[in-house]
Enzyme design. Structure first.
Site, short mmCIF file in Angstrom:
data_model
loop_
_atom_site.label_atom_id
_atom_site.label_comp_id
_atom_site.label_asym_id
_atom_site.label_seq_id
_atom_site.Cartn_x
_atom_site.Cartn_y
_atom_site.Cartn_z
N GLY A 62 0.77 -1.24 0.00
CA GLY A 62 0.00 0.00 0.00
C GLY A 62 0.79 1.28 0.00
O GLY A 62 0.22 2.37 -0.11
N CYS A 88 -14.38 2.96 -28.32
CA CYS A 88 -15.73 3.53 -28.35
C CYS A 88 -16.33 3.61 -26.95
O CYS A 88 -17.30 2.92 -26.64
CB CYS A 88 -16.59 2.71 -29.28
N TYR A 103 -0.06 -1.73 -12.16
CA TYR A 103 -1.47 -1.76 -12.57
C TYR A 103 -1.67 -1.11 -13.94
O TYR A 103 -2.69 -0.51 -14.21
CB TYR A 103 -2.37 -1.14 -11.49
N GLY A 112 3.56 -3.43 -3.99
CA GLY A 112 3.50 -3.62 -5.43
C GLY A 112 3.84 -2.31 -6.11
O GLY A 112 4.94 -2.09 -6.63
#
Ligand SMILES: *Cc1c(COP(=O)(O)O)cnc(C)c1O
Length: 432
Positions: free
Chosen positions: A238, A356, A385, A289
């Protein structure tokens, strides 16, 4: 800290010109810096050195094989959430004994695979999961190492979609229930209660939520560790990073400037948490991460069209939300810079992809230097991510990925061939 800088007016990743990579490998193209990853890993590892500790990289943030291999070489373990991630980590050279298995939905097949491979611990998210792990372990005649994830009910002050440590979330077990669960789990013969875990959210930019959560669970951890002879306490991941360039400079004074701005650094993290954690005498696990890889990646894209409407200046690029969904999904900010530095007036621009969906944008009404068709832009801080959340939406192949180290650059994932998009699909004979 990152390694994307201008040299003589051209953007470089370490010592490699990004334009040359775009020419060689095409766009959209993800580019990663080994040096940045290494720097972040070492900075955190050194900050935690006074503790018996181990970093478990949360591989959902970036699971490119070369990056996992690189991290394994630095001494990282891996926090993983699926059978696919387990097998991929092993393929990248990870030691299963340095892997922890997290996630609320572990299937029997996943538990069996992890037990056969000999992982360090399951981080368990519910009581039925404990029962299931015990059952699978009994069938395999094994003892499963487990830790229960405690939800400390602390608000991490981050985006709602990445807050995990309050009772609104599906994660972990309520603080008040934890002792009862451990008492019942201790009666299950094929479990070894190896530790306890928490993870309160992602992109935390203040130390206070970590501090509050650790302080809140500390008496509980102390009692349980004595009762069940724990090896470890995992405080999760985190740690946040800087997405907004106002603070990032890439210079060696960067950490200091970050600290001066009151933003969470490994040094602050360590200064506040080590005095709390050290007396426990347990191994402390962290599962970062984003902090390790976030600033280490750029997404290079080509300007296809510049479309001026009465209201807007749309810069339409060849990357889209299928390559990088963070702006659409989390309202995230990514710095966007041209590969060639330009003088002249900045214009308010919306950088958008060709998909789209109205949500397919990378920024709105941002002052950017004027670009034209054929120019290239880089979106920064996309190492976490980014590619990991890519999809084939609109039948767009996955981008290629390149890893840079010093003057070296290597393709670490080929651009997806377009015919592989439908290679697994079949037309039944009864459709005429
Ligand atoms: C996602 C996740 C992490 C990593 O989060 P970052 O914000 O990328 O550091 C760590 N632990 C668990 C359990 C996670 O779900």
């Amino acid at each position: 800290m990152h390694s994307f800088r201008y040299q003589r007016g051209k953007l470089y990743c370490e010592e490699v010109s990004i334009e040359s990579l775009a020419e060689e490998f095409g766009t959209p193209l993800y580019i990663y810096s080994h040096h940045t990853i290494d720097h972040h890993f070492r900075t955190l590892n050194q900050a935690l050195a006074p503790l018996d500790h181990q970093i478990f990289f949360a591989m959902k943030a970036n699971s490119n094989l070369a990056i996992l291999h690189d991290l394994a070489g630095m001494g990282s373990g891996f926090d993983l959430v699926s059978r696919g991630e387990l097998l991929k980590a092993i393929a990248a050279g990870a030691d299963p004994a340095r892997c922890v298995f997290a996630g609320v939905g572990k299937t029997e097949a996943e538990i069996e695979e992890a037990l056969r491979r000999g992982i360090y611990s399951f981080n368990v998210e519910s009581e039925p999961e404990l029962t299931r792990i015990n059952k699978v372990a009994a069938r395999l005649k094994k003892i499963a190492p487990v830790a229960v994830r405690v939800n400390p009910n602390i608000d991490a002050h981050t985006h709602a979609k990445i807050t995990t440590g309050t009772y609104e979330n599906k994660f972990g077990i309520e603080f008040e229930q934890i002792e009862g669960i451990y008492a019942r789990a201790s009666k299950l013969k094929n479990l070894r209660l190896r530790g306890i875990q928490m993870h309160i959210g992602s992109q935390l930019t203040e130390v206070e939520p970590f501090e509050l959560a650790v302080k809140k669970v500390l008496p509980l951890v102390t009692r349980l560790a004595a009762r069940h002879q724990f090896d470890f306490f995992s405080i999760g991941g985190g740690l946040g990073i800087i997405y907004n360039p106002a603070l990032a400079s890439g210079s060696s004074a960067w950490w200091k400037s970050k600290a001066a701005a009151g933003i969470l650094t490994p040094a602050i993290f360590a200064a506040k948490l080590i005095p709390l954690l050290k007396p426990l005498g347990l191994k402390i696990l962290v599962e970062p991460g984003r902090f390790i890889v976030g600033n280490a990646g750029a997404l290079v894209t080509r300007v296809e069209y510049v479309k001026q409407t009465g209201k807007k200046n749309f810069v339409i690029v060849d990357a889209a939300m299928n390559d990088l969904i963070r702006p659409a999904f989390y309202d995230s900010f990514h710095e966007i810079v041209p590969l060639r530095q330009r003088r002249g007036k900045a214009v308010s621009s919306d950088v958008v992809g060709g998909i789209c969906e109205s949500g397919d944008y990378f920024c709105k009404d941002r002052l950017l230097s004027k670009v034209s068709e054929g120019d290239h832009l880089a979106l920064l801080s996309v190492g976490a991510y980014g590619f990991a959340m890519a999809s084939n939406y609109n039948s767009r192949p996955f981008a290629a990925e390149v890893l840079v180290s010093g003057t070296k650059a290597a393709l670490v994932r080929e651009r997806q061939p377009v015919d592989s998009l439908w290679a697994l699909e079949k037309i039944p004979a009864w459709i005429k």
